[in-house]
Write a protein that holds these residues in place. Structure first.
Motif, mmCIF file in Angstrom:
data_model
loop_
_atom_site.group_PDB
_atom_site.id
_atom_site.type_symbol
_atom_site.label_atom_id
_atom_site.label_comp_id
_atom_site.label_asym_id
_atom_site.label_seq_id
_atom_site.Cartn_x
_atom_site.Cartn_y
_atom_site.Cartn_z
ATOM 1 N N LYS A 1 34.974 22.404 17.189
ATOM 2 C CA LYS A 1 33.577 21.978 17.176
ATOM 3 C C LYS A 1 32.595 23.136 17.056
ATOM 4 O O LYS A 1 31.423 22.931 16.791
ATOM 5 N N THR B 1 36.109 6.646 15.140
ATOM 6 C CA THR B 1 34.787 6.147 15.495
ATOM 7 C C THR B 1 33.844 7.270 15.937
ATOM 8 O O THR B 1 32.644 7.058 16.010
ATOM 9 N N ASP B 2 34.385 8.438 16.238
ATOM 10 C CA ASP B 2 33.519 9.568 16.588
ATOM 11 C C ASP B 2 33.039 10.236 15.315
ATOM 12 O O ASP B 2 33.767 10.971 14.642
ATOM 13 N N GLN B 3 31.785 9.971 14.976
ATOM 14 C CA GLN B 3 31.268 10.468 13.699
ATOM 15 C C GLN B 3 31.206 11.988 13.637
ATOM 16 O O GLN B 3 31.055 12.564 12.564
ATOM 17 N N LYS B 4 31.321 12.623 14.817
ATOM 18 C CA LYS B 4 31.241 14.091 14.807
ATOM 19 C C LYS B 4 32.613 14.748 14.854
ATOM 20 O O LYS B 4 32.725 15.946 15.061
ATOM 21 N N TYR C 1 36.229 15.020 9.838
ATOM 22 C CA TYR C 1 35.353 14.562 8.766
ATOM 23 C C TYR C 1 34.843 15.716 7.899
ATOM 24 O O TYR C 1 34.358 15.494 6.797
ATOM 25 N N ASP C 2 34.929 16.946 8.414
ATOM 26 C CA ASP C 2 34.464 18.075 7.611
ATOM 27 C C ASP C 2 35.392 18.356 6.449
ATOM 28 O O ASP C 2 35.001 18.952 5.463
#
Lengths: 717, 325, 255
Positions: free
Chosen positions: B139, B291-294, B298-299
């Motif tokens: 993160k 479901t955790d958009q962060k 996703y990168d």
């Protein structure tokens, strides 16, 4: 001929000489002796309850307790909850009460004159009173035999799975039947004799045969066989003695046979819990060093041990139990039997003291205890008021203390402890569902509101529930309800944590919630989650701190009020045929069945009831922590059975739920069965939202805060 | 010497590990920026022959000793410490691995060298070595400077392509003997335990349906298996699933599991932490469902959807089956 | 066997990581610190060894603020001793080197046979605490282990290599072992036992030096990973997503 003479009961009719002495010996010596032996044996059997079990205050409010004894032990209202076995049992039991009463009256009638040196031989069983007395006894003999017939048919032909089909039950049935039949035969021989020679019973004449119709019918056998009076009298004596012997054996064997339920079951109803509502668990036993829960039989209370002995093995609990349906190791009936066998058996479980063996694990296996959903169906069905759930939770408390639980469950408990929710998500994300709602949902920690909406974990974090939760906010606003939420001050209310057995964690969550609640100003608490409702209503404010407990309601009640008062207007009657599933913690535990139904009717739905409705509602299987446990023990899902029940109705288009766990479980079940096209699972709020939708244009600004508008407050915050 | 870059070459069962090549590629870049040379340090037993694979380096120091046949943290540390003290490179690179990290930290603490970890990329600017490290489960990216005179950097994969350093060659080979008595080490390598090869080799399966913590309960893995079967692939997972015993270790994708380069990688409820992504050196299509958009995954994913895994999987299986029939 | 388990408190990855724009470092104002997951595995492994072979387990940590509950929980699980080192600057976060120095100081006279530490922590930027600690104490280190057994006077640790390969490494105590996973997931202990520990147990307090930055690289800034490049997000509910995915897979020739 003895005309003009009034008929009266003749004590020890037909017994002369040596026989007379014999029957007196039976009546005044042998049978009382047998009764004393009964009491002694019974006492020794039940002595273990208080010798082994912990204390429990159950001698309070004697009046109410006697009332319970009468309602459940004599009238047997709970037995009558089911028609066939109910009628079957009361025919037998009430007859027995009547026979017992009849014997008492006869004894008074015969012995009082002797004791008080009265002139007459009888006190009360004279003339018409006597005739009525005999008539009643005769009728109950018939009813009894009908009851026995029903019982025999059930036990030997129908053979339902829930019964224990073993010989001790046959003994019990045979014994009581023989007693009554020999009684009937004895009477019939007397009637046959006096039919031949009326002077044997002064005042009798054939016109009085109507007063003992059954006896009279049987008497025809002797009359038809052409037996003479001496022969009939001889038969009479033999039958009398056989009857008396059977009664003696009945007394002697009662404490060690299934007949003992005649004593233990009424006792159990007398001592049933009065001090707390159904939805409240007893506080946990915590011993020195933090050891918690019941691991040995001596950790259970005497009442919990009595439960095991009071069980008649009727199996109603088993039939109603979702865990049993799922083919898990749990049967509430078998659990009670295990306790009984543990207490009275040879494995030493009845020892007390530090070296007493562990009962949990040895006398009853761990998975049995973990399979329970705490739905309370067993407690609701039990005719003798056994409290299965309390005992299961006590034993779970021990299992957790010993770390004997699913790894998955323990992970969730860790999540509860660290984050205050079961989803492993930050407590700061609790109100993310409110993100797009305009105007912003009130933070009740910062400003007062009429209603504190305790949202709950599932409604806040579960993907399935986000839409219904947002809908709920929208509908509340439509109805002009001034509400606020606790945002990230809210923690899981702890109902299921408590029922999993983590009492300390429950107390920690409750304490945190209460601390936050104390600082808020509100008139009532509302929740969409029946589990939350149960613990807030029954467990949070139980001890009381001087302040009155707040009113706590379920959203179905709130919607019901709003629709009835007109605050929420129906813009479109839906016209769906729906079936409503009663949530366990709303219905069975808190007696709230009708508000949701009224709501459904008000919005124009036609309700088709499933066979198992209201207090018989069939649990979805998620409660008691089961939704977080390993599903290995579940071989077939209760939720799927329930959906099939709804499908079998034929006409229902919607399956309506009012609990977030129900919504999750039943949507899943419908998918698994593949019935998405036949039955739609809807939360109550979805239908209400649909039915009240256009009314939005007329809705006034909603935040009816005391002073100023919400916008001002937001600027300050 | 003062501007040299050293790389600790890791070998496992006689083979040079892929991490070593990543480090050589990194080392080459740093050495170029500093204007110094790149030296590979190779410890082992009978490993001189491997020097030919290390052509990316300018020179190779080989320490050959029976006690160094298999990785032994203490013996390897003893052998390396003397070398490093004498050689005093500007930077010494180690892998973020079971054989690299033990050594790196031990060496650094013993000789008082500063450490930077886990570094993904390096840059030389104004004579200073700058690095980017990935931390906090992926993160956060931390930027820093590697101090001198000798800085130890623990290198994670992903910043450099190992292929760039795989050219063979004939670098200058120096042999060195350990000064300390390696036999006096209190640590001894005993034996390898072979992995269970009875299960499918997921590194050879082109379609993988991979489950992470977001799958919820063990029972839900069944649905993933059905989807994998429908697609004609296999199930794999991230570490938490294997730690719980829900899938065997043979299905683990990640640092301590297998490295895979599938055609399709369906990541269900996987956040994409560095340890897991280490097991995905390449892919054609990566679809992330979380479901955790962060979530860090996703990168890098090709496609993503923030829907509930448990809702999506059965529907996807159904539609895949419908398409195939 | 006497075992020490250092517990490092690290940022909780469940939360959002915020960067403080003024310092360029992690914003710790609202940050929740939790025990490093691998250190909990180390504690679990230590307790397992204690249950098998007897001895004592001590847990030790820096006082970064809210550490008592975790220490009492360790005691409730079976640890015999809990030690808290208080000192300047700990709450702002210490480097692995500084932490290892403080631990070495606190543990050096404890005559511990084994020190079990998580093989890494999520916020390590200058190496693994266990490995650094071992070097400072002058004892051997074996990291990335998934099993630790005691045999005779020796300890055998199983090191994990990629692809499921394992290696058994024998070491003579005293030693530091870096734990990747305990034999069983960390146990859960009921709250009533933790409450009981809170009432009865005492946490030993030690004084530690101010935390320095020696040994670590200079961190010039922190930032979140690049957004922008990244996944092409598919909108809609599960049904819509499934539909679109099938389309994508067909395009790619996978279906």
């Amino acid at each position: 001929m003895t005309e003009g003479q009034v008929i009266a009961r003749i004590n020890f009719w037909g017994m002369h000489g040596a026989l007379d002495t014999l029957v007196h010996a039976f009546t005044y010596v042998i049978l009382p002796l047998c009764a004393i032996i009964l009491l002694v044996r019974f006492f020794r059997h039940i002595r273990l309850w208080w010798k082994v079990g912990r204390p429990d205050r159950r001698w309070d409010r004697l009046g109410t307790r006697v009332g319970r004894l009468i309602q459940y032990g004599v009238v047997q209202t709970k037995v009558l909850r089911q028609r066939y076995p109910g009628v079957m049992h009361v025919l037998i039991a009430w007859s027995f009460f009547v026979f017992f009463l009849g014997t008492v009256i006869a004894t008074i009638d015969a012995d009082v004159p002797i004791v008080f040196g009265m002139e007459s031989d009888n006190v009360v069983l004279i003339g018409d009173t006597y005739l009525l007395y005999k008539f009643v006894l005769d009728m109950f003999t018939l009813l009894f035999l009908v009851g026995v017939g029903l019982a025999a048919f059930r036990r030997y032909v129908q053979k339902p799975e829930r019964l224990t089909l073993s010989s001790p039950f046959t003994y019990m049935l045979a014994m009581i039947t023989l007693i009554v039949i020999t009684g009937l035969l004895t009477e019939s021989t007397r009637l046959a004799a006096i039919a031949r020679e009326p002077e044997l019973q002064p005042g009798w004449h054939p016109g009085l045969a109507w007063s003992t119709p059954i006896g009279w019918l049987v008497a025809q056998i002797w009359l038809g066989a052409g037996m003479g009076v001496p022969a009939i009298e001889a038969f009479h004596s033999v039958l009398w003695i056989v009857h008396a012997c059977l009664v003696g054996i009945f007394f002697l064997t009662l404490p060690v046979s299934k007949l003992v339920h005649m004593l233990t079951s009424p006792l159990n109803t007398f001592f049933s819990k009065l001090d707390r509502p159904v939805g409240q668990l007893a506080p946990a036993l915590v011993q020195e060093g933090g050891a918690a829960g019941a691991g040995k039989l001596s950790d259970l209370t005497w009442k919990q041990l009595m439960d095991g002995d009071a069980c008649t093995e009727c199996g109603r609990c088993q039939d109603a139990c979702p865990a049993h349906y799922a083919k898990t190791p749990l049967s509430p009936k078998e659990l009670m039997i295990s306790i009984r066998e543990g207490l009275h058996g040879k494995n030493g479980f009845s020892k007390t003291g530090a070296d007493a063996p562990e009962f949990v694990g040895q006398g009853v296996a761990d998975p049995v205890l973990w399979s329970c959903t705490t739905c309370g169906s067993c407690v609701a069905e039990c005719p003798v008021l056994i409290e299965h759930v309390d005992s299961i939770v006590d034993m779970r408390r021990y299992l957790l203390y010993k770390q004997r639980a699913d790894a998955e469950l323990m992970t969730v408990l860790g999540s509860f402890r660290r984050y205050g929710n079961s989803f492993g998500q930050s407590d700061r994300k609790r109100a993310v569902w409110t993100k797009d709602i305009v105007p912003k949902v009130k933070d009740i920690r910062k400003e007062p509101a009429d209603t504190l909406w305790f949202v709950g974990d599932y409604a806040s974090y579960s993907q399935t529930l986000i839409e219904p939760t947002q809908m709920t906010a929208r509908v509340f606003r439509r109805a002009g309800i001034d509400f606020g939420i606790l945002y990230d001050g809210e923690r899981n209310a702890g109902n299921d944590v408590r029922r999993i057995g983590e009492e300390g964690l429950f107390e920690m969550l409750a304490m945190k919630n209460k601390q936050v609640l104390e600082k808020c100003e509100f008139k009532e608490i509302v929740t969409t989650d029946p589990h939350t409702l149960n613990t807030l209503k029954n467990e949070y404010f139980a001890k009381g701190n001087g302040k009155p407990a707040p009113m706590i309601r379920h959203y179905s009640e709130v919607l019901d009020d709003a629709l009835r008062s007109g605050k929420l207007k129906v813009s479109r009657k839906l016209g769906y045929a729906v079936t409503y599933h009663d949530p366990c913690y709303l219905g069975r535990y808190n007696g709230i069945y009708e508000p949701a139904r009224r709501v459904l009717e008000a919005i124009g739905c036609r309700i088709v009831e499933m066979p198992r409705n209201r207090s018989s509602g069939f649990c979805c299987g998620a409660g008691g922590g089961r939704i977080w446990m390993n599903e290995e023990v579940v071989k077939q899902r209760p939720s799927e059975d329930r959906i099939r029940e709804a499908l079998a109705l034929g006409s229902a288009e919607c399956f309506v739920v009012a609990c977030p766990k129900d919504l999750t479980m039943y949507r899943d079940a419908v998918k698994t069965i593949g019935a998405e096209n036949k039955l739609r699972v809807k939360d109550l709020i979805e239908l209400v939202d649909e039915a009240t939708a256009e009314a939005e244009t007329a809705a006034p600004a909603v935040e009816t805060a005391a002073a100023g508008s919400t916008l001002d407050k937001e600027a300050d915050a | 010497m003062a501007q040299d870059v050293w790389v600790n070459i890791e070998t496992l069962r006689g083979e040079v590990t892929e991490t070593s090549y990543t480090m050589l590629a990194a080392g080459k870049a740093i050495a170029k920026g500093l204007g110094g040379s790149l030296r590979a340090v190779l410890l082992g037993n009978n490993v001189k022959g491997l020097a030919g694979k290390l052509g990316a380096a300018d020179s190779v120091t080989v320490v050959d000793h029976p006690a160094l046949a298999d990785f032994n943290p203490e013996a390897h540390l003893l052998a390396l410490a003397d070398l490093a003290k004498k050689g005093a490179p500007r930077a010494f690179l180690f892998g973020q691995t079971a054989s690299g990290t033990d050594l790196a930290c031990g060496l650094a603490a013993k000789l008082g060298f500063p450490v930077a970890s886990p570094c993904r990329t390096f840059k030389v600017e104004g004579g200073e070595i700058l690095f980017e490290a990935v931390t906090c489960g992926g993160k956060i990216i931390a930027e820093g400077k590697l101090p001198g005179p000798t800085g130890v950097a623990i290198v994670m994969p992903g910043g450099y392509k190992p292929e760039e350093a795989m050219q063979g060659g004939s670098p200058k080979v120096d042999e060195a003997s350990p000064e300390s008595d390696l036999g006096a080490a209190r640590t001894r390598f005993r034996a390898y335990i072979e992995p269970d090869t009875s299960d499918v080799d997921i590194s050879k399966v082109p379609i993988l349906v991979s489950v992470g913590r977001g799958i919820g309960q063990k029972e839900n893995i069944e649905a993933a298996k059905e989807l994998a079967a429908a697609l004609g692939g296999e199930v794999s997972s991230s570490r938490p699933i294997v730690d719980q015993g829900w899938l065997p270790t043979s299905r683990l994708v990640g640092k301590s599991g297998k490295a895979v380069k599938p055609k399709l990688y369906l990541a269900l409820g996987i956040s994409g932490s560095p340890e897991h992504m280490e097991g995905l050196p390449g892919w054609e299509t990566l679809v992330a469902i979380n479901t955790d958009q962060k979530a860090p995954i996703y990168d890098v994913a090709t496609y993503g959807a923030a829907v509930d895994v448990l809702e999506l999987v059965p529907k996807l299986t159904e539609k895949v089956r419908a398409t195939k029939s | 066997m006497n075992i020490a388990v250092p517990i490092k408190f690290v940022p909780d990855l469940v939360e959002e990581m915020e960067i403080d724009s003024s310092t360029g470092k992690l914003d710790r104002t609202f940050m929740r610190l939790v025990p490093n997951e691998l250190d909990e595995h180390a504690l679990e492994q230590a307790l397992i060894l204690k249950e098998r072979h007897g001895g004592t387990v001590a847990v030790i940590t820096l006082d970064t603020g809210d550490v008592d509950e975790a220490l009492f929980t360790a005691v409730a699980k079976g640890a015999d001793r809990a030690i808290k080192i208080a000192g300047e600057g700990y709450a702002e976060g210490v480097t692995s080197h500084a932490y290892a120095d403080l631990l070495a100081e606190a543990l050096k006279n404890g005559s511990y046979d084994l020190i079990l530490a998580g093989t890494q922590a999520v916020d390590d930027l200058d190496g693994s605490v266990g490995a650094l600690l071992a070097a400072k104490l002058g004892i051997p280190y074996v990291g990335y282990t998934v099993k630790v057994v005691a045999e005779g006077g020796k300890v055998v640790a199983t090191k994990e290599y990629p692809g499921g390969l394992l290696a058994e490494i024998e070491v003579n105590p005293p030693a530091v072992i870096g734990i990747q996973a305990a034999e069983k997931p960390p146990r859960y202990v009921v709250t009533s036992l933790v409450m009981d520990a809170m009432k009865k147990a005492k946490i030993d307090e030690a004084e530690g030096a101010a935390a320095g930055l020696e040994g670590a690289a200079e961190i010039t800034g922190m930032r979140p990973p690049e957004a922008g490049k990244g996944a092409e997000m598919i909108d809609g509910d599960a049904n819509a997503v499934a539909e679109k995915l099938v389309g994508i897979l067909k395009e790619k020739g996978i279906l």
